[in-house]
Design a protein around this motif. Structure first.
Motif, PDB file in Angstrom:
ATOM      1  N   LYS A  46       1.471  66.104 -35.954  1.00 29.52           N
ATOM      2  CA  LYS A  46       1.409  66.428 -37.307  1.00 29.52           C
ATOM      3  C   LYS A  46       0.775  65.534 -37.772  1.00 29.52           C
ATOM      4  CE  LYS A  46       5.535  68.711 -37.545  1.00 29.52           C
ATOM      5  NZ  LYS A  46       7.041  68.789 -37.866  1.00 29.52           N
ATOM      6  N   ILE A  47       0.771  64.179 -37.751  1.00 29.86           N
ATOM      7  CA  ILE A  47       0.180  62.712 -38.308  1.00 29.86           C
ATOM      8  C   ILE A  47      -1.176  63.358 -38.556  1.00 29.86           C
ATOM      9  CG2 ILE A  47      -0.512  60.659 -38.193  1.00 29.86           C
ATOM     10  CD1 ILE A  47       2.618  60.424 -37.276  1.00 29.86           C
ATOM     11  N   ALA A  48      -1.986  63.416 -37.130  1.00 29.56           N
ATOM     12  CA  ALA A  48      -3.266  63.515 -37.752  1.00 29.56           C
ATOM     13  C   ALA A  48      -3.484  64.688 -38.155  1.00 29.56           C
ATOM     14  CB  ALA A  48      -3.737  63.885 -35.846  1.00 29.56           C
ATOM     15  N   ASN A  49      -2.436  65.934 -37.862  1.00 30.61           N
ATOM     16  CA  ASN A  49      -3.119  66.939 -38.846  1.00 30.61           C
ATOM     17  C   ASN A  49      -3.261  66.957 -40.727  1.00 30.61           C
ATOM     18  OD1 ASN A  49      -3.970  68.739 -36.740  1.00 30.61           O
ATOM     19  ND2 ASN A  49      -2.311  69.403 -36.362  1.00 30.61           N
ATOM     20  N   SER A  50      -2.005  66.092 -40.591  1.00 36.58           N
ATOM     21  CA  SER A  50      -2.077  66.476 -42.089  1.00 36.58           C
ATOM     22  C   SER A  50      -2.648  65.365 -43.030  1.00 36.58           C
ATOM     23  CB  SER A  50      -0.585  64.834 -42.493  1.00 36.58           C
ATOM     24  OG  SER A  50       0.495  65.237 -41.610  1.00 36.58           O
ATOM     25  N   GLY A  51      -4.181  65.122 -42.240  1.00 36.80           N
ATOM     26  CA  GLY A  51      -5.102  63.846 -42.658  1.00 36.80           C
ATOM     27  C   GLY A  51      -5.658  61.902 -42.454  1.00 36.80           C
ATOM     28  N   TYR A  52      -4.697  62.174 -41.322  1.00 34.13           N
ATOM     29  CA  TYR A  52      -4.397  60.457 -41.576  1.00 34.13           C
ATOM     30  C   TYR A  52      -5.196  59.865 -40.816  1.00 34.13           C
ATOM     31  CZ  TYR A  52       0.066  59.917 -44.099  1.00 34.13           C
ATOM     32  OH  TYR A  52       0.830  60.387 -44.683  1.00 34.13           O
ATOM     33  N   ARG A  53      -5.668  58.561 -41.248  1.00 31.69           N
ATOM     34  CA  ARG A  53      -7.025  58.312 -40.803  1.00 31.69           C
ATOM     35  C   ARG A  53      -6.568  57.080 -39.833  1.00 31.69           C
ATOM     36  NH1 ARG A  53      -7.877  61.832 -39.179  1.00 31.69           N
ATOM     37  NH2 ARG A  53      -9.724  62.779 -40.249  1.00 31.69           N
ATOM     38  N   LYS A  54      -6.023  56.536 -40.734  1.00 29.63           N
ATOM     39  CA  LYS A  54      -6.060  54.766 -40.250  1.00 29.63           C
ATOM     40  C   LYS A  54      -4.064  54.574 -39.736  1.00 29.63           C
ATOM     41  CE  LYS A  54      -8.893  52.353 -42.281  1.00 29.63           C
ATOM     42  NZ  LYS A  54      -8.886  51.548 -43.722  1.00 29.63           N
ATOM     43  N   PHE A  55      -4.215  55.190 -38.499  1.00 32.36           N
ATOM     44  CA  PHE A  55      -2.630  55.238 -37.734  1.00 32.36           C
ATOM     45  C   PHE A  55      -3.204  55.126 -35.554  1.00 32.36           C
ATOM     46  CE2 PHE A  55      -3.173  58.953 -34.893  1.00 32.36           C
ATOM     47  CZ  PHE A  55      -3.928  60.085 -35.018  1.00 32.36           C
ATOM     48  N   ASP A  56      -2.558  54.643 -35.316  1.00 32.10           N
ATOM     49  CA  ASP A  56      -2.261  54.237 -33.975  1.00 32.10           C
ATOM     50  C   ASP A  56      -1.043  54.254 -33.348  1.00 32.10           C
ATOM     51  OD1 ASP A  56      -3.417  53.615 -31.401  1.00 32.10           O
ATOM     52  OD2 ASP A  56      -4.131  51.355 -32.552  1.00 32.10           O
ATOM     53  N   VAL A  57      -1.617  55.061 -31.845  1.00 33.21           N
ATOM     54  CA  VAL A  57      -0.435  54.823 -31.175  1.00 33.21           C
ATOM     55  C   VAL A  57      -0.679  54.320 -30.299  1.00 33.21           C
ATOM     56  CG1 VAL A  57       0.777  56.338 -29.552  1.00 33.21           C
ATOM     57  CG2 VAL A  57      -0.183  57.450 -31.793  1.00 33.21           C
ATOM     58  N   ASN A  58       1.261  53.671 -29.586  1.00 32.50           N
ATOM     59  CA  ASN A  58       1.154  52.786 -28.389  1.00 32.50           C
ATOM     60  C   ASN A  58       2.287  53.089 -28.205  1.00 32.50           C
ATOM     61  OD1 ASN A  58       0.826  51.647 -31.521  1.00 32.50           O
ATOM     62  ND2 ASN A  58       0.439  49.732 -30.012  1.00 32.50           N
ATOM     63  N   THR A  59       1.334  53.065 -26.482  1.00 31.20           N
ATOM     64  CA  THR A  59       2.799  53.808 -25.119  1.00 31.20           C
ATOM     65  C   THR A  59       2.535  52.705 -24.441  1.00 31.20           C
ATOM     66  OG1 THR A  59       0.783  55.159 -24.538  1.00 31.20           O
ATOM     67  CG2 THR A  59       2.301  56.063 -25.804  1.00 31.20           C
ATOM     68  N   PRO A  60       3.336  52.564 -22.893  1.00 26.60           N
ATOM     69  CA  PRO A  60       3.268  51.754 -22.224  1.00 26.60           C
ATOM     70  C   PRO A  60       1.835  51.891 -21.573  1.00 26.60           C
ATOM     71  CG  PRO A  60       5.474  52.630 -21.981  1.00 26.60           C
ATOM     72  CD  PRO A  60       4.558  52.863 -23.107  1.00 26.60           C
ATOM     73  N   TYR A  61       1.878  53.165 -20.950  1.00 25.97           N
ATOM     74  CA  TYR A  61       0.546  54.276 -20.211  1.00 25.97           C
ATOM     75  C   TYR A  61       0.039  54.926 -20.870  1.00 25.97           C
ATOM     76  CZ  TYR A  61       4.128  57.116 -19.320  1.00 25.97           C
ATOM     77  OH  TYR A  61       6.005  57.963 -19.410  1.00 25.97           O
ATOM     78  N   PRO A  62      -1.185  55.236 -20.495  1.00 23.72           N
ATOM     79  CA  PRO A  62      -1.291  56.043 -21.252  1.00 23.72           C
ATOM     80  C   PRO A  62      -1.150  58.149 -21.053  1.00 23.72           C
ATOM     81  CG  PRO A  62      -2.729  55.557 -19.148  1.00 23.72           C
ATOM     82  CD  PRO A  62      -1.646  54.717 -19.307  1.00 23.72           C
ATOM     83  N   LEU A  63      -0.854  58.666 -22.099  1.00 25.34           N
ATOM     84  CA  LEU A  63      -0.499  59.835 -21.559  1.00 25.34           C
ATOM     85  C   LEU A  63      -1.331  60.670 -22.012  1.00 25.34           C
ATOM     86  CD1 LEU A  63       2.947  59.839 -24.846  1.00 25.34           C
ATOM     87  CD2 LEU A  63       2.846  60.205 -22.201  1.00 25.34           C
ATOM     88  N   HIS A  64      -1.080  61.897 -20.749  1.00 27.70           N
ATOM     89  CA  HIS A  64      -1.908  62.891 -20.814  1.00 27.70           C
ATOM     90  C   HIS A  64      -1.990  63.542 -22.746  1.00 27.70           C
ATOM     91  CE1 HIS A  64      -1.488  62.417 -16.151  1.00 27.70           C
ATOM     92  NE2 HIS A  64      -1.962  61.631 -17.308  1.00 27.70           N
ATOM     93  N   GLY A  65      -3.380  64.340 -22.489  1.00 23.94           N
ATOM     94  CA  GLY A  65      -3.202  65.040 -23.967  1.00 23.94           C
ATOM     95  C   GLY A  65      -3.132  64.665 -25.338  1.00 23.94           C
ATOM     96  N   MET A  66      -2.866  62.854 -25.090  1.00 18.17           N
ATOM     97  CA  MET A  66      -3.215  62.054 -26.639  1.00 18.17           C
ATOM     98  C   MET A  66      -4.404  62.337 -27.185  1.00 18.17           C
ATOM     99  SD  MET A  66      -0.920  60.963 -28.279  1.00 18.17           S
ATOM    100  CE  MET A  66       0.597  59.915 -28.127  1.00 18.17           C
ATOM    101  N   ASP A  67      -5.716  62.143 -26.761  1.00 19.01           N
ATOM    102  CA  ASP A  67      -6.463  62.071 -27.422  1.00 19.01           C
ATOM    103  C   ASP A  67      -6.993  63.177 -27.975  1.00 19.01           C
ATOM    104  OD1 ASP A  67      -6.845  60.248 -25.226  1.00 19.01           O
ATOM    105  OD2 ASP A  67      -8.852  60.959 -24.392  1.00 19.01           O
ATOM    106  N   GLY A  68      -5.937  64.482 -27.746  1.00 17.78           N
ATOM    107  CA  GLY A  68      -6.321  66.026 -28.508  1.00 17.78           C
ATOM    108  C   GLY A  68      -5.570  65.533 -29.498  1.00 17.78           C
ATOM    109  N   ALA A  69      -4.181  64.696 -29.163  1.00 18.43           N
ATOM    110  CA  ALA A  69      -3.094  64.617 -30.207  1.00 18.43           C
ATOM    111  C   ALA A  69      -3.863  64.353 -31.540  1.00 18.43           C
ATOM    112  CB  ALA A  69      -1.900  64.566 -29.561  1.00 18.43           C
ATOM    113  N   MET A  70      -4.811  63.161 -30.949  1.00 17.45           N
ATOM    114  CA  MET A  70      -5.000  62.252 -32.152  1.00 17.45           C
ATOM    115  C   MET A  70      -5.920  62.303 -32.247  1.00 17.45           C
ATOM    116  SD  MET A  70      -4.151  58.749 -30.625  1.00 17.45           S
ATOM    117  CE  MET A  70      -4.950  57.595 -31.614  1.00 17.45           C
ATOM    118  N   LYS A  71      -7.135  63.538 -32.039  1.00 15.60           N
ATOM    119  CA  LYS A  71      -7.913  63.630 -32.180  1.00 15.60           C
ATOM    120  C   LYS A  71      -9.495  62.692 -32.155  1.00 15.60           C
ATOM    121  CE  LYS A  71      -7.094  67.375 -35.910  1.00 15.60           C
ATOM    122  NZ  LYS A  71      -6.461  67.953 -37.170  1.00 15.60           N
ATOM    123  N   LEU A  72      -9.014  62.265 -30.537  1.00 12.73           N
ATOM    124  CA  LEU A  72     -10.244  61.278 -30.870  1.00 12.73           C
ATOM    125  C   LEU A  72     -11.473  62.210 -30.253  1.00 12.73           C
ATOM    126  CD1 LEU A  72      -7.482  58.849 -29.427  1.00 12.73           C
ATOM    127  CD2 LEU A  72      -9.088  58.681 -31.693  1.00 12.73           C
TER     128      LEU A  72
END
Lengths: 386, 464
Positions: free
Chosen positions: A25-51
């Protein structure tokens, strides 16, 4: 509570699915300067963050090729250009034999530079502080929670909108993260200077010690001191204490006729020079003269010794006396010695002695050339000696 | 543990990697426990034991340095002896670590997470032990810099045609890459420890070591890529290292050494011995630090299967060497092998055969594969057997070659044994210190493979 400017607003989740949907949702609302912090890499996060996918592989490729090229060039240059050596009958550029080292250097350069480039270009190393460090948020995402934050610097940043969004997506907690107070470290602090100075002193001492002392101690002294007799060393074994040995007096090697006039100051008769002054004989004579005679007699037999007065200066060999000596007499002097000059019979073989004499004649002629000789020499050089 | 229940396991389904429904925070607590609690008596006892062994080694090395390697048993014709045996032995031990961390990573074997960190650390320590021996064998280790190509005052370069120079490059590259790989894996864990710890000094240390890591996905993205690239390079690297070690022998023209089977045979042997060593040490570690739920019996069983498989490869190689000796029709070659099995060193040969080929066959039985006592005995035997394999290859080939007039026998001196003991001391001291000072199991990787750790449905997945 906190006077520092707001850095970001962060939300903590406890379920991987929830955070993925929130991030989408955050990425879709057009935010650019955000980051996700997870204790280990989550599958599918690249797509969700549009990286976009990581470009690290190109760095690896580049440096891997560099490694291969370095190894091959080094092997080629060292073994076939700078110091060519035939080893095991292989060609100077023995490609199959260079493959192992080439492979290893490829791997070494590729991996090490991948990591260094990742740290410097993507993780901004050596800068290792970041506003979210030392916050409760960081502690949570380091352990078992998942977090996302949007920076206040983002152009679309809207605190209320984000709070609503976080709440809707099921955040466990919402934090506001403030920039930490700026800390300034002047470069020339006395403590730092002291540190630099002590590093300097310690490195100097260690370097001095290891290069000038350690390397001269046993066993680091290149095993200089070994239990064997070496040249120029005193010997406790022989009664005359000479380490270097000459043949036992009176022994005669097989097929060797001893010199007849040994021990006579002025021999009754002398030998004939058996060697013609060919160029190879003169070459040998020059070499041996420079090695054995020149220290005392000088490079051109001028009597200018290099011994700086540690030994009697010998006379010039361009005197009338020396020039009119027979070859056999000079041979006698070398073999037998004369007054202060010791015998050279154990260092210089018979052929070498005669070669030296031939060379000495050349020197004498060169020093005392008459006009006729010069003309002769010119003629010979023009006719190429024929 | 609960053997009866486990034996009924259904292998058709993937077994849970972490047992006992551990929560993620429990995992952190479990793994970080040895670092946060005060050391107990067992720790000091084991450290004292290994430290003593290490000290004996140090003394023997000092004697060697002072007197030269004449104090060893090496002689003519056995010019390569304990030093090279131990070198190959330790390098081989190291290979399991890279295999587990890199090759199993590429094969997406999730069970590797529990043991990878530890095995990687063992790789590094084993390579350190290994490097000790050739460097000492040069006689003047302080001149070891000459092994690398640099413009020196003699105007000389190293010989890139020589397998011994390949060795220098292979082992040093292997050490560096393993170290980097290991450290990269440790970064997120250091960050987690930094955020957990309450002590101020530890916090500073962990902050420095974690390089500012913040578990950001923007970091994870590159991190995962780098990890994969490193794994991709480490895999051929580990194969190349033992291949090159085997070239030290195979490239010469000595009967018993000069064979093309050596590279694959050595690699299989390395993995065999390495896994045996990993199992040996892990059996103690999981017991002492209560990591049974993370380093599960299933993991150990899988490693035992690898041991069984590689053991048979090694056995095949032994048979093949004999076959080739006969098939080649070269009398010296045939003599060397008959001499191996029935000559003066036959005892070593048969120790090797029984420890490496016969005893591992017991792993065909599931009961034995899953019994900790039985496997401890077998893996220790495998370690012994693999040491003897190198002894057999090196000593029996050298001691009787072409000319009967120059035959001889080799027997090691006390100093030889002392340095061997010292290398074990070094290895175990480093292992013990490692378990006490760094997370012995990867926290971030294990957390990622627990139940419910990953999203159920991948959103817009472009992952892998």
């Amino acid at each position: 509570m906190n006077n520092n400017p707001l850095f970001a607003v962060a939300a903590v989740y406890d379920n991987p699915d929830k955070i993925i949907s929130a991030v989408t949702k955050i990425a879709n609302s057009g935010y650019r300067k955000f980051d996700v912090n997870t204790p280990y890499p989550l599958h599918g996060m690249d797509g969700a963050m549009k990286l976009k996918s990581s470009k690290l592989g190109f760095i690896t490729l580049f440096f891997g090729l560099m490694g291969a090229a370095t190894a091959l060039l080094l092997a080629w240059w060292t073994l076939s250009v700078d110091y060519p050596l035939i080893i095991g009958g292989k060609p100077f550029f023995a490609l199959p034999a260079f493959i192992p080292v080439t492979f290893e250097l490829t791997v070494l350069l590729a991996t090490v530079s991948t990591v260094i480039c990742m740290l410097t270009f993507f993780f901004r190393f050596p800068a290792n502080s970041y506003p979210i460090h030392d916050t409760q948020y960081m502690k949570d995402v380091s352990g078992d929670k998942f977090g996302v934050y949007v920076e206040a610097a983002d152009s679309r940043f809207d605190l209320t909108e984000l709070t609503i969004l976080f709440n809707e997506t099921g955040a466990v907690r919402i934090d506001q993260i403030y920039l930490p107070a700026k800390e300034v470290y002047p470069l020339f602090q006395p403590k730092f200077l002291w540190f630099l100075f002590s590093v300097f002193v310690i490195t100097s001492i260690i370097t001095y010690f290891s290069l000038n002392k350690l390397m001269y101690m046993e066993p680091f002294d290149w095993m200089a001191d070994q239990q064997k007799q070496s040249v120029q060393k005193m010997s406790a074994f022989y009664s005359d204490e000479f380490g270097m040995r000459t043949p036992v007096k009176g022994t005669v090697a097989r097929g060797f006729i001893p010199y007849k006039y040994l021990g006579q100051a002025v021999p009754a008769d002398t030998m004939k020079n058996p060697l013609p002054p060919t160029s190879s004989v003169l070459e040998l004579g020059k070499k041996k003269f420079l090695t054995f005679c020149s220290p005392c007699h000088g490079n051109f037999a001028d009597g200018d010794s290099r011994l700086r007065g540690q030994f009697v200066n010998p006379p010039s060999l361009h005197t009338n006396r020396a020039r009119t000596m027979t070859d056999g007499f000079i041979y006698h002097i070398i073999t037998n010695g004369q007054n202060a000059m010791p015998s050279y019979s154990s260092q210089v073989t018979r052929e070498e002695r005669w070669s030296i004499i031939n060379y000495l004649r050349v020197l004498q002629k060169a020093k005392n050339a008459s006009d006729a000789d010069l003309k002769m020499a010119k003629k010979e050089s023009v006719s190429d000696g024929k | 543990m609960d053997n009866k229940e486990n034996i009924a396991l259904d292998y058709r389904y993937e077994l849970p990697v972490v047992e006992g429904n551990l929560k993620k925070s429990d995992i952190d607590d479990l793994i970080a426990a040895p670092l946060e609690k005060k050391a107990n008596k067992n720790f000091y006892i084991s450290l004292a034991l290994s430290g003593t062994a290490l000290l004996i080694g140090v003394v023997c090395i000092a004697i060697t340095l002072f007197n030269g390697i004449g104090v060893w048993g090496n002689n003519q014709p056995v010019g390569w002896a304990f030093d090279i045996v131990n070198f190959v032995f330790w390098v081989g031990i190291g290979h399991a670590g890279t295999l587990i961390s890199a090759i199993l990573f590429l094969f997406r074997q999730r069970w590797r997470t529990g043991i990878a960190r530890f095995a990687e650390a063992m790789t590094i320590f084993a390579v350190m032990c290994a490097a000790l021996f050739p460097v000492l064998h040069t006689g003047r280790p302080w001149l070891a810099g000459y092994l690398f190509p640099y413009p020196n005052q003699n105007g000389l370069w190293i010989n890139f045609n020589s397998p011994l120079v390949w060795d220098v490059f292979a082992v040093s590259t292997y050490f560096t890459v393993s170290l980097v790989f290991w450290y990269i894996g440790l970064i997120p864990d250091f960050a987690s420890l930094r955020d957990r710890t309450l002590s101020k000094t530890k916090k500073i240390i962990y902050s420095i070591l974690s390089l500012g890591w913040r578990h950001s996905h923007r970091q994870w993205q590159h991190y995962e890529k780098a990890y994969m690239l490193l794994a991709g390079f480490a895999t051929p690297l580990v194969l190349s290292v033992h291949t090159i070690v085997s070239f030290d022998f195979a490239v010469s023209v000595l009967p018993g050494w000069h064979t093309t089977i050596f590279p694959p045979y050595f690699v299989a042997g390395a993995i065999f011995s390495g896994f045996a060593m990993v199992v040996t040490v892990l059996l103690f570690v999981r017991k002492i630090f209560h990591l049974e739920q993370i380093i599960t019996l299933n993991h150990l069983e899988k490693m035992n299967k690898v041991i069984l498989a590689t053991g048979m490869m090694v056995g095949y190689a032994y048979a093949m060497e004999f076959f080739m000796a006969w098939y080649s029709g070269v009398p010296t070659e045939q003599f060397v092998f008959i001499n191996r099995a029935f000559g003066p060193y036959a005892w070593a040969y048969w120790i090797m055969i029984s420890c490496n080929v016969l005893f591992p066959q017991l792993f065909w039985f599931k009961k034995i594969r899953r019994s900790t006592t039985a496997m401890l005995v077998i893996v220790i035997l495998v370690n012994v057997g693999m040491w003897f394999e190198r002894f057999v290859i090196i000593v029996t080939s050298l001691h009787r070659d072409f000319l009967p007039s120059s035959w001889g026998m080799y027997s090691p001196t006390l100093i030889d044994f002392g340095i061997l003991l010292g290398s074990f001391g070094l290895f175990f001291t480093l292992v013990i210190l490692f378990t006490k000072s760094m997370p012995a199991v990867s926290m971030s990787e294990v957390k990622a493979v627990t139940e419910g750790a990953q999203p159920q449905h991948h959103g817009v997945s472009d992952h892998e």
